[in-house]
Design an enzyme around this catalytic site. Structure first.
Site, PDB file in Angstrom:
ATOM      1  N   LEU A 193       9.550  25.043  -9.455  1.00  0.00           N
ATOM      2  CA  LEU A 193       9.762  23.666  -9.921  1.00  0.00           C
ATOM      3  C   LEU A 193      11.055  23.561 -10.721  1.00  0.00           C
ATOM      4  CD1 LEU A 193       6.066  23.198 -11.050  1.00  0.00           C
ATOM      5  CD2 LEU A 193       7.164  21.879  -9.208  1.00  0.00           C
ATOM      6  N   THR A 194      12.065  22.977 -10.114  1.00  0.00           N
ATOM      7  CA  THR A 194      13.337  22.737 -10.802  1.00  0.00           C
ATOM      8  C   THR A 194      13.121  21.762 -11.952  1.00  0.00           C
ATOM      9  OG1 THR A 194      14.697  23.225  -8.886  1.00  0.00           O
ATOM     10  CG2 THR A 194      15.607  21.652 -10.470  1.00  0.00           C
ATOM     11  N   GLN A 254      13.075  32.595  -7.862  1.00  0.00           N
ATOM     12  CA  GLN A 254      13.450  31.947  -6.604  1.00  0.00           C
ATOM     13  C   GLN A 254      14.974  31.847  -6.535  1.00  0.00           C
ATOM     14  OE1 GLN A 254      12.984  27.757  -5.611  1.00  0.00           O
ATOM     15  NE2 GLN A 254      11.862  28.316  -3.756  1.00  0.00           N
ATOM     16  N   TYR A 280      18.318  23.288   1.719  1.00  0.00           N
ATOM     17  CA  TYR A 280      19.437  23.937   1.015  1.00  0.00           C
ATOM     18  C   TYR A 280      20.129  24.934   1.949  1.00  0.00           C
ATOM     19  CZ  TYR A 280      17.431  21.380  -2.805  1.00  0.00           C
ATOM     20  OH  TYR A 280      16.959  20.350  -3.584  1.00  0.00           O
ATOM     21  N   GLY A 337       2.145  22.823  -7.748  1.00  0.00           N
ATOM     22  CA  GLY A 337       3.376  22.372  -8.387  1.00  0.00           C
ATOM     23  C   GLY A 337       3.118  21.357  -9.485  1.00  0.00           C
TER      24      GLY A 337
HETATM   25  C1  FNR Z   1       9.839  20.846  -6.559  1.00  0.00           C
HETATM   26  N1  FNR Z   1       9.768  21.726  -5.481  1.00  0.00           N
HETATM   27  C2  FNR Z   1      10.636  22.798  -5.426  1.00  0.00           C
HETATM   28  N2  FNR Z   1      10.578  23.669  -4.374  1.00  0.00           N
HETATM   29  C3  FNR Z   1      11.358  24.773  -4.358  1.00  0.00           C
HETATM   30  O1  FNR Z   1      11.267  25.563  -3.418  1.00  0.00           O
HETATM   31  N3  FNR Z   1      12.215  25.027  -5.388  1.00  0.00           N
HETATM   32  C4  FNR Z   1      12.346  24.205  -6.444  1.00  0.00           C
HETATM   33  O2  FNR Z   1      13.117  24.498  -7.362  1.00  0.00           O
HETATM   34  C5  FNR Z   1      11.560  23.028  -6.458  1.00  0.00           C
HETATM   35  N4  FNR Z   1      11.665  22.124  -7.467  1.00  0.00           N
HETATM   36  C6  FNR Z   1      10.811  21.057  -7.554  1.00  0.00           C
HETATM   37  C7  FNR Z   1      10.872  20.208  -8.647  1.00  0.00           C
HETATM   38  C8  FNR Z   1       9.969  19.178  -8.776  1.00  0.00           C
HETATM   39  C9  FNR Z   1      10.042  18.292  -9.969  1.00  0.00           C
HETATM   40  C10 FNR Z   1       8.986  18.969  -7.784  1.00  0.00           C
HETATM   41  C11 FNR Z   1       7.980  17.875  -7.916  1.00  0.00           C
HETATM   42  C12 FNR Z   1       8.936  19.798  -6.698  1.00  0.00           C
HETATM   43  C13 FNR Z   1       8.648  21.627  -4.509  1.00  0.00           C
HETATM   44  C14 FNR Z   1       7.387  22.312  -5.062  1.00  0.00           C
HETATM   45  O3  FNR Z   1       7.561  23.717  -5.112  1.00  0.00           O
HETATM   46  C15 FNR Z   1       6.133  22.007  -4.220  1.00  0.00           C
HETATM   47  O4  FNR Z   1       6.340  22.423  -2.905  1.00  0.00           O
HETATM   48  C16 FNR Z   1       5.757  20.541  -4.235  1.00  0.00           C
HETATM   49  O5  FNR Z   1       5.798  20.032  -5.549  1.00  0.00           O
HETATM   50  C17 FNR Z   1       4.381  20.287  -3.625  1.00  0.00           C
HETATM   51  O6  FNR Z   1       3.363  20.863  -4.394  1.00  0.00           O
HETATM   52  P1  FNR Z   1       2.435  19.961  -5.388  1.00  0.00           P
HETATM   53  O7  FNR Z   1       3.311  19.471  -6.474  1.00  0.00           O
HETATM   54  O8  FNR Z   1       1.892  18.831  -4.569  1.00  0.00           O
HETATM   55  O9  FNR Z   1       1.351  20.904  -5.863  1.00  0.00           O
HETATM   56  C1  8K6 Z   2      14.824  22.050  -5.568  1.00  0.00           C
HETATM   57  C2  8K6 Z   2      15.120  20.987  -6.367  1.00  0.00           C
HETATM   58  C3  8K6 Z   2      15.217  19.854  -6.551  1.00  0.00           C
HETATM   59  C4  8K6 Z   2      15.121  18.844  -7.404  1.00  0.00           C
HETATM   60  C5  8K6 Z   2      13.973  18.256  -7.298  1.00  0.00           C
HETATM   61  C6  8K6 Z   2      13.508  17.112  -7.276  1.00  0.00           C
HETATM   62  C7  8K6 Z   2      12.207  16.808  -6.895  1.00  0.00           C
HETATM   63  C8  8K6 Z   2      11.731  15.494  -7.139  1.00  0.00           C
HETATM   64  C9  8K6 Z   2      10.477  15.193  -6.505  1.00  0.00           C
HETATM   65  C10 8K6 Z   2      10.564  14.098  -5.599  1.00  0.00           C
HETATM   66  C11 8K6 Z   2       9.844  14.294  -4.366  1.00  0.00           C
HETATM   67  C12 8K6 Z   2      10.617  14.062  -3.163  1.00  0.00           C
HETATM   68  C13 8K6 Z   2       9.867  14.355  -1.962  1.00  0.00           C
HETATM   69  C14 8K6 Z   2      10.590  14.137  -0.753  1.00  0.00           C
HETATM   70  C15 8K6 Z   2       9.713  14.040   0.374  1.00  0.00           C
HETATM   71  C16 8K6 Z   2      10.243  13.269   1.456  1.00  0.00           C
HETATM   72  C17 8K6 Z   2       9.242  12.940   2.432  1.00  0.00           C
HETATM   73  C18 8K6 Z   2       9.734  12.197   3.591  1.00  0.00           C
END
Ligand code: FNR
Ligand code: 8K6
Length: 347
Positions: free
Chosen positions: A26-27, A100, A179, A316
């Site tokens: 989780l970033t 990661q 990425y 997450g």
């Molecule tokens: C993420 N996710 C994510 N995935 C990853 O591979 N590297 C990362 O740094 C991040 N950062 C990140 C930040 C935030 C704020 C969110 C909400 C999500 C995706 C995360 O690992 C995960 O796949 C999703 O959040 C879905 O799981 P949950 O939240 O539904 O349990």
């Molecule tokens: C890896 C790092 C990134 C920064 C993260 C931000 C995450 C924010 C969460 C928002 C969710 C976006 C989900 C996008 C799904 C698209 C589905 C069509």
């Protein structure tokens, strides 16, 4: 039965996890100006040491991989030292933690590292502006030369060695979510006509080279991988991508890594060209330890493990809202619901 989640799991001769609930990467954009972890980050990770394995937020392998403010690195002595404080705190609390490893490719922006350009497979820009920095638009990336690709592989490998120096139990290669590594694996971002593009074998060449360099450097038992066969974030999927992952997954399986991790936000999403969800597709094409993720509750997650859909559950957003997630579900307490405003602070 939630009980399933609390069964320990042997990943390999090197690693056994005490339960099947993993913290998803989780970033949080909370590192200091030198991209070094802070005391608040040390405390945040230490509070989650009762999960079977913490997978850290994505960590930059080098400066030009940065696409968001204040994301941590693992390429300077100060950053390695900062992460050592995190891993010590997690280990002191009885936990395990993987780093990661991340390069955002075309999702990077020269603004962050005071550079001239960003590297990617092909000169295809991501549309739109940067989150949290809406005045910046993405740039057209420079297609990486063969020499630059070699250097990227070396830098991923060095960052893995740095992670071990910093006390991490292993690394997860971030090959997901659009990425750099993932950009090689999808046709919408890879239009190369050299040995890194055009065919499944060529498109998988850079990802497999990174995997091989890292697993030779730190051991395959300590190397995990996250992949997103379905394009859904930072790039568009294409029906031709299916053949790339049909080729890649058996190649990854042969390498006997610690695990493979589904890269998705919501595992109920279906992809036409994968004939279903990403986890269904990966389970069908990969027969070793698989981590599922994406909008699971303790109940739906343990049911999925019992049904054989995957072996371990990454959580997450609920773990952002509940540092004591494992204890709460084990003792039957209600979870605090996640909402996006919680991203402003590490609790
Ligand atoms: C993420 N996710 C994510 N995935 C990853 O591979 N590297 C990362 O740094 C991040 N950062 C990140 C930040 C935030 C704020 C969110 C909400 C999500 C995706 C995360 O690992 C995960 O796949 C999703 O959040 C879905 O799981 P949950 O939240 O539904 O349990
Ligand atoms: C890896 C790092 C990134 C920064 C993260 C931000 C995450 C924010 C969460 C928002 C969710 C976006 C989900 C996008 C799904 C698209 C589905 C069509």
């Amino acid at each position: 039965m939630l009980d399933t989640l609390f069964h320990p799991v042997v990943l390999n001769d090197t690693l056994t996890l005490k339960n099947r609930i993993l913290m998803a990467p989780l970033t949080r954009c909370m590192a200091d100006d030198n991209l070094v972890p802070t005391q608040a980050m040390i405390d945040y990770y230490a509070r989650r040491a009762d999960t079977g394995l913490i997978i850290s937020e994505a960590i930059l392998v080098r400066a030009d991989g940065q696409g968001y403010p204040h994301t941590p690195g693992l390429f300077t002595p100060e950053q390695i030292n900062g992460w050592h404080k995190v891993t010590d705190a997690v280990h002191n609390n009885g936990g395990k933690i993987f780093a990661q490893l991340w390069h955002t490719g075309r999702v990077a922006h020269p603004f962050f590292f005071n550079g001239e350009y960003v590297l990617a497979p092909s000169a295809i820009a991501l549309e739109g502006t940067l989150p949290r920095m809406r005045e910046l638009t993405y740039t057209v990336p420079k297609p990486a030369t063969k020499a630059e690709i070699e250097q990227l592989i070396a830098d991923f490998s060095q960052a893995a060695a740095n992670a071990i120096d910093a006390g991490f139990d292993g690394v997860e290669i971030h090959g997901a979510n659009g990425y750099l590594i993932d950009q090689f694996l999808h046709f919408s971002t890879n239009e190369r006509d050299d040995e890194f593009g055009g065919t499944p074998e060529n498109m998988a060449r850079f990802p497999l080279a990174v995997i091989d360099a890292i697993s030779q450097r730190i051991g395959r038992d300590r190397t995990g991988l996250r992949l997103s066969p379905g394009g859904y974030f930072n790039l568009e999927g294409d029906s031709r991508d299916r053949a790339v992952f049909d080729y890649l997954l058996p190649e990854v399986e042969k390498r006997c890594l610690a695990y493979l991790h589904v890269g998705i936000f919501d595992d109920s999403m279906n992809f036409d060209y994968l004939d279903g969800s990403v986890s269904q597709y990966m389970r069908a094409h990969y027969h070793r330890t698989l981590i599922g993720v994406g909008c699971y509750t303790p109940e739906t997650g343990s049911d999925a493990i019992e049904a054989g859909k995957f072996d371990l559950l990454a959580i997450g957003r609920p773990l952002i809202a509940n540092p004591d997630y494992v204890n709460k579900i084990q003792s039957g307490q209600a979870l605090t619901p996640y909402d996006d405003t919680m991203l402003a602070q590490l609790i």
